[in-house]
Design a protein around this motif. Structure first.
Motif, mmCIF file in Angstrom:
data_model
loop_
_atom_site.group_PDB
_atom_site.id
_atom_site.type_symbol
_atom_site.label_atom_id
_atom_site.label_comp_id
_atom_site.label_asym_id
_atom_site.label_seq_id
_atom_site.Cartn_x
_atom_site.Cartn_y
_atom_site.Cartn_z
ATOM 1 N N MET A 77 0.860 -1.171 0.000
ATOM 2 C CA MET A 77 0.000 0.000 0.000
ATOM 3 C C MET A 77 0.908 1.237 0.000
ATOM 4 O O MET A 77 1.726 1.419 0.884
ATOM 5 C CB MET A 77 -0.886 -0.022 1.247
ATOM 6 C CG MET A 77 -1.874 1.106 1.274
ATOM 7 S SD MET A 77 -2.921 1.095 2.744
ATOM 8 C CE MET A 77 -4.247 0.074 2.204
ATOM 9 N N ASP A 78 0.740 2.067 -1.009
ATOM 10 C CA ASP A 78 1.583 3.257 -1.089
ATOM 11 C C ASP A 78 0.952 4.434 -0.344
ATOM 12 O O ASP A 78 -0.146 4.320 0.218
ATOM 13 C CB ASP A 78 1.881 3.619 -2.540
ATOM 14 C CG ASP A 78 0.642 3.999 -3.327
ATOM 15 O OD1 ASP A 78 -0.462 3.731 -2.854
ATOM 16 O OD2 ASP A 78 0.798 4.595 -4.409
ATOM 17 N N LEU A 79 1.632 5.531 -0.342
ATOM 18 C CA LEU A 79 1.221 6.697 0.424
ATOM 19 C C LEU A 79 -0.120 7.253 -0.060
ATOM 20 O O LEU A 79 -0.969 7.651 0.741
ATOM 21 C CB LEU A 79 2.301 7.781 0.352
ATOM 22 C CG LEU A 79 2.019 9.052 1.126
ATOM 23 C CD1 LEU A 79 1.948 8.769 2.616
ATOM 24 C CD2 LEU A 79 3.066 10.093 0.830
ATOM 25 N N GLN A 80 -0.327 7.245 -1.365
ATOM 26 C CA GLN A 80 -1.578 7.788 -1.898
ATOM 27 C C GLN A 80 -2.786 6.950 -1.462
ATOM 28 O O GLN A 80 -3.841 7.483 -1.135
ATOM 29 C CB GLN A 80 -1.503 7.861 -3.419
ATOM 30 C CG GLN A 80 -2.572 8.732 -4.017
ATOM 31 C CD GLN A 80 -2.270 9.059 -5.462
ATOM 32 O OE1 GLN A 80 -1.335 8.554 -6.042
ATOM 33 N NE2 GLN A 80 -3.080 9.910 -6.046
ATOM 34 N N ASP A 81 -2.634 5.644 -1.414
ATOM 35 C CA ASP A 81 -3.718 4.776 -0.942
ATOM 36 C C ASP A 81 -4.001 5.001 0.536
ATOM 37 O O ASP A 81 -5.166 5.002 0.965
ATOM 38 C CB ASP A 81 -3.364 3.301 -1.166
ATOM 39 C CG ASP A 81 -3.348 2.931 -2.642
ATOM 40 O OD1 ASP A 81 -4.040 3.624 -3.432
ATOM 41 O OD2 ASP A 81 -2.636 1.978 -2.996
ATOM 42 N N GLN A 82 -2.963 5.211 1.313
ATOM 43 C CA GLN A 82 -3.150 5.489 2.734
ATOM 44 C C GLN A 82 -3.902 6.801 2.944
ATOM 45 O O GLN A 82 -4.758 6.904 3.822
ATOM 46 C CB GLN A 82 -1.797 5.545 3.443
ATOM 47 C CG GLN A 82 -1.106 4.203 3.531
ATOM 48 C CD GLN A 82 0.277 4.312 4.146
ATOM 49 O OE1 GLN A 82 0.713 5.381 4.538
ATOM 50 N NE2 GLN A 82 0.976 3.186 4.226
ATOM 51 N N LEU A 83 -3.576 7.803 2.140
ATOM 52 C CA LEU A 83 -4.269 9.091 2.252
ATOM 53 C C LEU A 83 -5.740 8.967 1.857
ATOM 54 O O LEU A 83 -6.605 9.615 2.447
ATOM 55 C CB LEU A 83 -3.577 10.153 1.404
ATOM 56 C CG LEU A 83 -2.225 10.627 1.921
ATOM 57 C CD1 LEU A 83 -1.553 11.525 0.898
ATOM 58 C CD2 LEU A 83 -2.372 11.350 3.237
ATOM 59 N N LYS A 84 -6.028 8.115 0.857
ATOM 60 C CA LYS A 84 -7.424 7.903 0.464
ATOM 61 C C LYS A 84 -8.206 7.233 1.588
ATOM 62 O O LYS A 84 -9.389 7.518 1.791
ATOM 63 C CB LYS A 84 -7.494 7.038 -0.803
ATOM 64 C CG LYS A 84 -7.169 7.806 -2.055
ATOM 65 C CD LYS A 84 -7.276 6.905 -3.273
ATOM 66 C CE LYS A 84 -6.843 7.629 -4.515
ATOM 67 N NZ LYS A 84 -6.897 6.766 -5.703
ATOM 68 N N ASN A 85 -7.548 6.326 2.325
ATOM 69 C CA ASN A 85 -8.214 5.685 3.457
ATOM 70 C C ASN A 85 -8.489 6.664 4.584
ATOM 71 O O ASN A 85 -9.525 6.600 5.244
ATOM 72 C CB ASN A 85 -7.367 4.518 3.981
ATOM 73 C CG ASN A 85 -7.359 3.353 3.014
ATOM 74 O OD1 ASN A 85 -8.247 3.241 2.177
ATOM 75 N ND2 ASN A 85 -6.365 2.509 3.131
ATOM 76 N N LEU A 86 -7.564 7.578 4.823
ATOM 77 C CA LEU A 86 -7.726 8.560 5.891
ATOM 78 C C LEU A 86 -8.734 9.647 5.535
ATOM 79 O O LEU A 86 -9.492 10.111 6.375
ATOM 80 C CB LEU A 86 -6.380 9.202 6.223
ATOM 81 C CG LEU A 86 -5.369 8.314 6.940
ATOM 82 C CD1 LEU A 86 -4.045 9.031 7.072
ATOM 83 C CD2 LEU A 86 -5.893 7.932 8.309
ATOM 84 N N PHE A 87 -8.719 10.082 4.274
ATOM 85 C CA PHE A 87 -9.601 11.168 3.820
ATOM 86 C C PHE A 87 -10.381 10.721 2.591
ATOM 87 O O PHE A 87 -10.054 11.070 1.458
ATOM 88 C CB PHE A 87 -8.768 12.412 3.471
ATOM 89 C CG PHE A 87 -7.873 12.871 4.586
ATOM 90 C CD1 PHE A 87 -8.396 13.559 5.659
ATOM 91 C CD2 PHE A 87 -6.506 12.601 4.557
ATOM 92 C CE1 PHE A 87 -7.562 13.993 6.688
ATOM 93 C CE2 PHE A 87 -5.683 13.024 5.573
ATOM 94 C CZ PHE A 87 -6.209 13.722 6.649
ATOM 95 N N PRO A 88 -11.454 9.941 2.776
ATOM 96 C CA PRO A 88 -12.184 9.389 1.622
ATOM 97 C C PRO A 88 -12.914 10.451 0.807
ATOM 98 O O PRO A 88 -13.141 10.261 -0.388
ATOM 99 C CB PRO A 88 -13.177 8.406 2.259
ATOM 100 C CG PRO A 88 -13.239 8.757 3.691
ATOM 101 C CD PRO A 88 -11.984 9.470 4.041
#
Length: 107
Positions: free
Chosen positions: A1-12
């Motif tokens: 899981m890259d950084l962009q996917d993590q950000l999408k999980n945090l801020f949908p």
């Protein structure tokens, strides 16, 4: 899981937009050719590059880059780059790759 996917999980609810940055050339390109000439001073060969019309800081960056690529000494004085040794052909190739018009003078 890259950084962009993590950000999408945090801020949908956030929509990500990629910004396209314009590429600016590092060095000012000019209309008149840069003169690359050969001289001997005190019996030692030197290559002189002159005729740059852009900013002095850009010309200093160019001098440093040429010196590091060729692994030679040199200096920047009076709007001229002075390189120790006869490296006209190599310097002309480096400048042509950067997009400069170069004129060979002296031999």
């Amino acid at each position: 899981m890259d950084l962009q996917d993590q950000l999408k999980n945090l801020f949908p609810e956030h929509t990500f937009q990629e910004s396209i940055a314009e590429e600016k050339p590092d060095i000012w390109l000019q209309d008149e050719p840069i003169i690359c000439k050969y001289e001997k001073r005190k019996g030692k060969p030197i290559t002189i590059i002159e005729g740059y019309t852009g900013a002095t800081e850009d010309f200093k960056k160019l001098a440093k880059e040429i010196k590091t690529k060729l692994s030679v000494g040199g200096s920047f004085k009076d709007e001229k780059i002075i390189i120790q040794g006869d490296y006209r052909d190599t310097i002309m190739n480096i400048l042509k790759e950067k997009g400069f018009n170069v004129k060979r003078v002296g031999g």
